[in-house]
Design a protein around this motif. Structure first.
Motif, PDB file in Angstrom:
ATOM      1  N   GLY A   1       0.818  -1.209   0.000  1.00 22.86           N
ATOM      2  CA  GLY A   1       0.000   0.000   0.000  1.00 22.86           C
ATOM      3  C   GLY A   1       0.849   1.255   0.000  1.00 22.86           C
ATOM      4  N   GLU A   2       1.861   1.287   0.841  1.00 29.03           N
ATOM      5  CA  GLU A   2       2.728   2.463   0.933  1.00 29.03           C
ATOM      6  C   GLU A   2       3.481   2.707  -0.373  1.00 29.03           C
ATOM      7  OE1 GLU A   2       5.137   1.629   4.314  1.00 29.03           O
ATOM      8  OE2 GLU A   2       3.629   2.327   5.765  1.00 29.03           O
TER       9      GLU A   2
ATOM     10  N   VAL B   1      -4.038   0.459   1.932  1.00 28.54           N
ATOM     11  CA  VAL B   1      -4.006   1.353   0.776  1.00 28.54           C
ATOM     12  C   VAL B   1      -4.521   2.738   1.164  1.00 28.54           C
ATOM     13  CG1 VAL B   1      -4.893   1.770  -1.554  1.00 28.54           C
ATOM     14  CG2 VAL B   1      -4.273  -0.558  -0.855  1.00 28.54           C
ATOM     15  N   LEU B   2      -5.614   2.777   1.927  1.00 22.05           N
ATOM     16  CA  LEU B   2      -6.244   4.058   2.242  1.00 22.05           C
ATOM     17  C   LEU B   2      -5.469   4.859   3.288  1.00 22.05           C
ATOM     18  CD1 LEU B   2     -10.045   3.153   2.275  1.00 22.05           C
ATOM     19  CD2 LEU B   2      -8.608   3.958   0.389  1.00 22.05           C
ATOM     20  N   LYS B   3      -4.817   4.177   4.243  1.00 22.61           N
ATOM     21  CA  LYS B   3      -4.103   4.907   5.292  1.00 22.61           C
ATOM     22  C   LYS B   3      -3.009   5.801   4.726  1.00 22.61           C
ATOM     23  CE  LYS B   3      -1.828   4.371   9.778  1.00 22.61           C
ATOM     24  NZ  LYS B   3      -1.402   3.414  10.834  1.00 22.61           N
ATOM     25  N   PRO B   4      -2.107   5.296   3.875  1.00 25.00           N
ATOM     26  CA  PRO B   4      -1.101   6.205   3.315  1.00 25.00           C
ATOM     27  C   PRO B   4      -1.712   7.228   2.357  1.00 25.00           C
ATOM     28  CG  PRO B   4      -0.903   4.013   2.344  1.00 25.00           C
ATOM     29  CD  PRO B   4      -1.859   3.897   3.481  1.00 25.00           C
ATOM     30  N   LEU B   5      -2.872   6.890   1.773  1.00 24.68           N
ATOM     31  CA  LEU B   5      -3.511   7.811   0.838  1.00 24.68           C
ATOM     32  C   LEU B   5      -4.004   9.060   1.561  1.00 24.68           C
ATOM     33  CD1 LEU B   5      -4.198   7.797  -2.229  1.00 24.68           C
ATOM     34  CD2 LEU B   5      -6.490   7.067  -1.584  1.00 24.68           C
TER      35      LEU B   5
ATOM     36  N   GLY C   1       0.371  14.135   0.284  1.00 25.41           N
ATOM     37  CA  GLY C   1      -0.242  15.114  -0.601  1.00 25.41           C
ATOM     38  C   GLY C   1      -1.432  14.624  -1.398  1.00 25.41           C
ATOM     39  N   MET C   2      -2.058  13.525  -0.987  1.00 26.73           N
ATOM     40  CA  MET C   2      -3.202  12.971  -1.722  1.00 26.73           C
ATOM     41  C   MET C   2      -4.536  13.322  -1.075  1.00 26.73           C
ATOM     42  SD  MET C   2      -1.942  11.169  -4.296  1.00 26.73           S
ATOM     43  CE  MET C   2      -0.679  12.455  -4.452  1.00 26.73           C
ATOM     44  N   ASN C   3      -4.490  13.909   0.107  1.00 22.21           N
ATOM     45  CA  ASN C   3      -5.702  14.188   0.879  1.00 22.21           C
ATOM     46  C   ASN C   3      -6.343  15.496   0.418  1.00 22.21           C
ATOM     47  OD1 ASN C   3      -7.609  14.730   2.937  1.00 22.21           O
ATOM     48  ND2 ASN C   3      -6.378  13.616   4.440  1.00 22.21           N
TER      49      ASN C   3
END
Length: 314
Positions: free
Chosen positions: A91-92, A116-120, A126-128
């Motif tokens: 995921g990271e 997958v969602l946690k690092p996103l 910069g994806m938030n």
């Protein structure tokens, strides 16, 4: 009359049209596949590569990925493979590939959803966007003349009014990227009248008002709407519900995850519906199909994500 204006909208009636639009790109988009060492995942990415939908970057057990590629007659040397030691690492690394400009969207393979969602959502990547993330499910329904979106039947258990607003705003972004200029959205409830004892009807009326006053722009929001009225113009007319979108809504917003999940599975198992799904609310789309999803579902979901990813920043 519910709904104030009807303007031209692109109309997708099948997933084949999504695929064709995606193939019309000047180049296929790159997808980082988190946890790629699985048969259905590999079959889907091979199809995507062969059909010009996406260029996969395969993250996971490198030896197993190469073995599967060879099993399906592919040369592993023609694919970019990134070693991922476990689900968290996959995921990271997938998010890192997008962050570093090496991929334009993400697909969850056998990695855990949380990995997958946690690092996103990690602001350092910069994806938030600050919005609620949710699943945008696009559905090919045999009984309907257009593809139908359903949200959210997979992530948010009991969305608040603010989260429902974000779900609609996220969907509007997706629709606009697809060329649907003024999507119509039905906020579903058990009845079409506001009842203080049914909180979903109160929320629906509030969302319609937000749409009218410009807080939710770029779409038409109608609610509360019962299921039968939303899906049948004839029933709407018999019940005296005046709305030009009945029987032809672009999307339905369900009151909670259980309602959406039950409705969606009934449509798939007993109505012949086919689904493509992506997670929206981040700066890039994420293909987040279930582990039991077929290669076909993964393929069309990649086509949808690739088309959305190719239409500018979220």
């Amino acid at each position: 009359m519910r709904g104030r204006r009807v303007i031209w909208k692109m109309k997708y009636s099948s997933f084949s049209q999504i695929v064709e639009q995606c193939q019309a790109h000047e180049r296929p988009r790159r997808v980082a596949v988190a946890g790629a060492a699985e048969e259905h995942v590999i079959r889907a990415v091979i199809s995507a590569a062969q059909e010009g939908i996406a260029v996969p970057v395969l993250v996971g057990d490198a030896a197993r990925i190469r073995e599967l590629l060879e099993q399906f007659g592919e040369d592993p040397e023609q694919y970019e493979i990134v070693y991922g030691r476990d689900s968290k690492d996959c995921g990271e690394k997938a998010v890192g590939l997008v962050r570093d400009g090496c991929a334009e969207f993400i697909m969850k393979g056998m990695a855990e959803t949380r990995d997958v969602l946690k690092p996103l959502v990690n602001r350092e990547n910069g994806m938030n966007t600050g919005r609620t993330m949710n699943i945008f499910s696009y559905n090919e329904v045999p009984q309907m003349s257009r593809l139908l979106a359903i949200s959210d039947g997979g992530m948010i258990l009991y969305p608040t009014l603010e989260q429902k607003r974000d779900i609609i705003l996220n969907a509007v972004d997706i629709f606009h990227r697809l060329g649907v200029e003024n999507p119509s959205i039905a906020v579903l409830a058990g009845v079409e009248k506001v009842n203080p004892k049914m909180p979903e009807t109160v929320d629906a009326a509030a969302l319609e008002e937000m749409n009218r006053n410009g807080e939710i722009p770029g779409c038409e929001v109608v609610g509360p709407v019962s299921f039968d009225i939303a899906f049948s113009r004839e029933i709407a007319e018999r019940k005296g519900f005046q709305c030009p979108y009945c029987g032809d809504f672009d999307m339905v917003l369900v009151p909670n995850m259980s309602a959406g999940n039950l409705m969606h599975k009934a449509m798939i198992l007993h109505g012949g519906t086919k689904m493509a799904g992506i997670v929206t609310g981040a700066k890039v789309p994420v293909v987040l199909t279930s582990r039991g999803a077929s290669a076909e579902e993964k393929f069309v979901s990649m086509a949808l994500a690739s088309l959305v990813a190719g239409r500018g920043a979220l």
